[in-house]
Design a protein around this motif. Sequence first.
Motif, PDB file in Angstrom:
ATOM      1  N   LYS A 139       0.848  -1.194   0.000  1.00  0.00           N
ATOM      2  CA  LYS A 139       0.000   0.000   0.000  1.00  0.00           C
ATOM      3  C   LYS A 139       0.884   1.244   0.000  1.00  0.00           C
ATOM      4  O   LYS A 139       1.968   1.230   0.580  1.00  0.00           O
ATOM      5  CB  LYS A 139      -0.908   0.023   1.233  1.00  0.00           C
ATOM      6  N   GLY A 140       0.381   2.296  -0.609  1.00  0.00           N
ATOM      7  CA  GLY A 140       1.101   3.575  -0.616  1.00  0.00           C
ATOM      8  C   GLY A 140       2.335   3.530  -1.493  1.00  0.00           C
ATOM      9  O   GLY A 140       2.448   2.681  -2.379  1.00  0.00           O
ATOM     10  N   TYR A 142       3.328   6.023  -3.527  1.00  0.00           N
ATOM     11  CA  TYR A 142       2.980   6.534  -4.850  1.00  0.00           C
ATOM     12  C   TYR A 142       3.727   7.797  -5.259  1.00  0.00           C
ATOM     13  O   TYR A 142       3.412   8.388  -6.281  1.00  0.00           O
ATOM     14  CB  TYR A 142       1.461   6.750  -4.920  1.00  0.00           C
ATOM     15  N   GLY A 147       0.978  10.671  -3.405  1.00  0.00           N
ATOM     16  CA  GLY A 147       0.885   9.863  -2.194  1.00  0.00           C
ATOM     17  C   GLY A 147       2.010  10.212  -1.241  1.00  0.00           C
ATOM     18  O   GLY A 147       2.322  11.370  -1.040  1.00  0.00           O
TER      19      GLY A 147
END
Lengths: 300, 300
Positions: A139-140, A142, A147
């Motif tokens: 996750k994350g 980015y 992000g």
Amino acid sequence: MSPCEYFIGIDGGGTQCRAQLEDSDGYVLGTATSGPANIVSNKVQATQSILMAVNGAVESSGLSIALNELHVAAGLAGANVAAAKTTFDAQHWPFRTFATLSDLHAACLGAHKGEDGILVICGTGSAATCYREAGFSDKGGYGLTLGDNGSGAWLGVEAVRHTLLCIDALTSHSLLSRNIMTHFGVVDGVDMIEKTMHFCASDFGKLSPLVFAAFNEGCEAAASIIHLGAGYLSQLIRSMSQDRPLPVALVGGLAESYQPLLGKDISKQLCVPAHNAQKGAIHYLKETLLKRNAEPPLKT
Amino acid sequence: MSPCEYFIGIDGGGTQCRAQLEDSDGYVLGTATSGPANIVSNKVQATQSILMAVNGAVESSGLSIALNELHVAAGLAGANVAAAKTTFDAQHWPFRTFATLSDLHAACLGAHKGEDGILVICGTGSAATCYREAGFSDKGGYGLTLGDNGSGAWLGVEAVRHTLLCIDALTSHSLLSRNIMTHFGVVDGVDMIEKTMHFCASDFGKLSPLVFAAFNEGCEAAASIIHLGAGYLSQLIRSMSQDRPLPVALVGGLAESYQPLLGKDISKQLCVPAHNAQKGAIHYLKETLLKRNAEPPLKT
């Protein structure tokens, strides 16, 4: 595996590349650092950094090991982008074995000794991964525009954005905004933009100590930014712990600062990383080698 | 001023350059458009765009006017940055007169016919200026990384950030996030980053209709982004109206969409712009010429 095999694990990020040479029992024989190794933003530079770090690690061991004797595994920033990883792996490498994985995955394997666990990284950027049932979910991570919430670069951008709102009198000046203006020696918004117009993530990341310093002196503006960042990191951990809470290693330059600010429900999950990402990369390579050895012979 | 004098006003932004040829009575004789003219991001391109727009405007008039007969005034993106403006003005220009000012100031002078007033621009970027007692005070316009709140580019970035949080299950999916994913044809976050990694402000700006479309269909996520943007624009106007509320012209591609969303206290200040920025630039030039003529003779 014969006892004379040599492994090099690499932790390559946007700022630098760290290499660790080990024997097959995991004894560290040498280490080295070199330049950045982000295979999305600069593949050529990443290649050079890896070669330099490997040579450096061998040199620091005082042993004479040829490159084609080495099993090298590199955890690299950008290796989560499939197209970038494929192109990068397809290069001719002088090593006996060469494998890449995401720097996040290498760090997670290192932190939890290859066992199931969660790793959250918060340095210049931010991202998280969960290793469970021999698979990763990420996750994350980015990047700064879209992000990397809570990261050092994100803190720096938020601090400058806040300062510009203060300069425009859309919000009240704070200790943070005054310290940011002093830091850059600016008196207005155009000044501020001239000073920061060519900033990259790591330049903004260098402002994060100013945000934590203002927070520690009681600045509400700094607190609201930092709590937003801590909230994001807590959310990341919660969303990865829904089915079964796993141990969480929080690493990176801001890990220590954020640790006391995460949700109370999370604190009992937090653990100290067992090993670094270099060892995690070697773990990955050994697992891969063992698997391969169990099947057809190792491609060299 | 003799009646045979010719004026060209230019409105040069990050996307295109518009030129308008007028006689000294303000009658429009010809118009033309050319490429971008941001003197901070690309001075050479801005120079070319200006020359092309000027030549185009003269050509469209069907008149034979030599370049050295023209008084040219250009409202240009980036001309608020003093260092950029000085270098740009110092070039050799083939015109009788050449003056630059910020595109925001040109738009403000045009909108209020040179009278006191506020101009808020909201297109790909966002910024505001207040003209009062023969002086400008500017707010915002700091670019996508550090400002431009409420703008089309900002809406696009916020929409993609929201979508990435949905993909990571840190927030619930919405009509907006689903539409953004469909628009890009992506299924995960890495996909999304690969699609947007080289995006500039205008690329993100092209996503803003998706945000307004979702908003109009009742999407709460889109509404919360858009209300944040409208709140910023309202704040800009309020902070410029503290001493004395002046007429406010809201211009740019998103002006119409935002107009009904601004604070109710502001609605009575809103007015329709009298003229465009090209005419505003000419107004500035005529004022400058008149002032100069009253002092030493005009430098040609």
